[in-house]
Design a protein around this motif. Structure first.
Motif, PDB file in Angstrom:
ATOM      1  N   UNK A 192       0.777  -1.295  -0.104  1.00 41.10           N
ATOM      2  CA  UNK A 192       0.043  -0.033   0.087  1.00 41.10           C
ATOM      3  C   UNK A 192       0.816   1.225   0.065  1.00 41.10           C
ATOM      4  N   UNK A 193       1.975   1.139   0.682  1.00 42.52           N
ATOM      5  CA  UNK A 193       2.836   2.433   0.844  1.00 42.52           C
ATOM      6  C   UNK A 193       3.596   2.665  -0.483  1.00 42.52           C
ATOM      7  N   UNK A 204       3.629   5.869  -5.511  1.00 38.71           N
ATOM      8  CA  UNK A 204       3.384   6.202  -7.100  1.00 38.71           C
ATOM      9  C   UNK A 204       2.391   7.286  -7.400  1.00 38.71           C
ATOM     10  N   UNK A 205       1.218   7.118  -6.632  1.00 38.48           N
ATOM     11  CA  UNK A 205       0.255   8.327  -6.589  1.00 38.48           C
ATOM     12  C   UNK A 205       0.876   9.914  -6.386  1.00 38.48           C
ATOM     13  N   UNK A 206       1.728   9.884  -5.458  1.00 32.34           N
ATOM     14  CA  UNK A 206       2.211  10.986  -5.010  1.00 32.34           C
ATOM     15  C   UNK A 206       3.395  11.592  -6.070  1.00 32.34           C
ATOM     16  N   UNK A 237      -2.956  11.747  -6.400  1.00 36.69           N
ATOM     17  CA  UNK A 237      -3.417  11.565  -5.027  1.00 36.69           C
ATOM     18  C   UNK A 237      -4.714  11.965  -4.853  1.00 36.69           C
ATOM     19  N   UNK A 238      -4.946  13.135  -5.448  1.00 37.35           N
ATOM     20  CA  UNK A 238      -6.120  13.757  -5.404  1.00 37.35           C
ATOM     21  C   UNK A 238      -7.221  13.097  -6.425  1.00 37.35           C
ATOM     22  N   UNK A 262      -5.854   4.457  -3.714  1.00 38.60           N
ATOM     23  CA  UNK A 262      -4.725   3.581  -3.566  1.00 38.60           C
ATOM     24  C   UNK A 262      -5.438   2.127  -4.185  1.00 38.60           C
ATOM     25  N   UNK A 263      -6.578   2.021  -3.681  1.00 34.79           N
ATOM     26  CA  UNK A 263      -7.386   0.805  -4.113  1.00 34.79           C
ATOM     27  C   UNK A 263      -7.434   0.733  -5.636  1.00 34.79           C
ATOM     28  N   UNK A 264      -7.908   1.969  -6.080  1.00 37.85           N
ATOM     29  CA  UNK A 264      -8.373   2.154  -7.482  1.00 37.85           C
ATOM     30  C   UNK A 264      -7.298   1.745  -8.542  1.00 37.85           C
ATOM     31  N   UNK A 265      -5.894   2.483  -7.847  1.00 36.00           N
ATOM     32  CA  UNK A 265      -4.638   2.113  -8.633  1.00 36.00           C
ATOM     33  C   UNK A 265      -4.219   0.527  -8.654  1.00 36.00           C
TER      34      UNK A 265
END
Length: 255
Positions: free
Chosen positions: A70-71, A76-78, A83-84, A88-91
């Protein structure tokens, strides 16, 4: 804009201006956005890994069991400043779908006709539930196709359908599950429950030329245990999860 264009009105309203129109208007916009997101398949608020899966357990769904933590997904999103816009689950869902697509492409030219079961045990729409339960017990199947005249496919019955129906009856009649199941399978019932009463008609279907990659995607999430194979509406075979696993096992030995 309201403040700039109507300063006198704002002064008269005082604190209530923050409530109406700003507060109520903001809440309405968020609610509309949530409804629109659900209608278009987007989940809001963003899903997180601590949310229960469809089975009510804490295990990740098969399509999201990746090698990334998860981290790492959050990182990756960051890094890509998403991230907005994405949870995380969608990724994880996107990456899982991408991995599944790659695995499907590597499965080669195998099609449904190569792995499907031909010698089928089927039931009619009017087949009573008692006979269906006997077939499940005798053949150890997890799915039974329902056909009409000329082998025309009408639907499919999974074992879970029997459990769901018994559970519904137990809640409706306010009796225990065992008694409800016994009543459901009672051969002396005046009006027996039939196949057409519990069968599923909206599941995935395939043709003889459907590639293994498509079958893999249809059964990867665990929603169905088997996919009927049709030709002009007639049932010609069925691909079960066992058939799919056997085919993938053979593919792995060929490499």
């Amino acid at each position: 804009m309201t403040v700039a264009m109507s300063p006198d009105a704002v002064q008269e309203l005082g604190f209530y201006f923050a409530l109406m129109p700003i507060g109520i208007g903001t809440v309405v916009l968020v609610l509309i956005a949530m409804v629109y997101g659900r209608m278009t398949g987007r989940h809001y608020p963003f899903r997180q890994f601590d949310d229960p899966n469809r089975y009510g357990t804490q295990d990740l769904e098969p399509m999201k069991r990746l090698g990334l933590t998860e981290a790492e997904l959050s990182d990756i999103l960051g890094r890509y400043k998403q991230s907005f816009n994405l949870g995380v689950e969608d990724l994880a869902r996107l990456l899982g779908a991408a991995e599944m697509q790659v695995a499907a492409q590597r499965s080669g030219p195998t099609v449904a006709a190569d792995i499907m079961s031909h010698n089928l045990i089927t039931v009619q729409p009017e087949t009573p539930l008692t006979e269906i339960a006997d077939l499940f017990r005798r053949y150890r199947f997890t799915a039974l196709p329902v056909v009409g005249g000329a082998d025309r496919f009408l639907g499919v019955i999974f074992q879970i359908h029997l459990i769901d129906r018994a559970r519904e009856d137990s809640l409706r009649l306010k009796r225990g599950f065992g008694k409800a199941l016994h009543r459901l399978l009672d051969r002396r019932r005046e009006i027996p429950v039939q196949a057409t009463d519990i069968m599923s008609v909206g599941g995935p279907r395939a043709t003889a030329d459907t590639p293994l990659s498509a079958l893999l995607t249809q059964m990867a999430d665990g929603a169905v245990d088997a996919v009927p194979v049709l030709e002009r509406g007639q049932l010609i075979g069925i691909v079960t999860r066992t058939d799919l696993i056997s085919a993938l096992a053979r593919k792995s030995l060929d490499k």
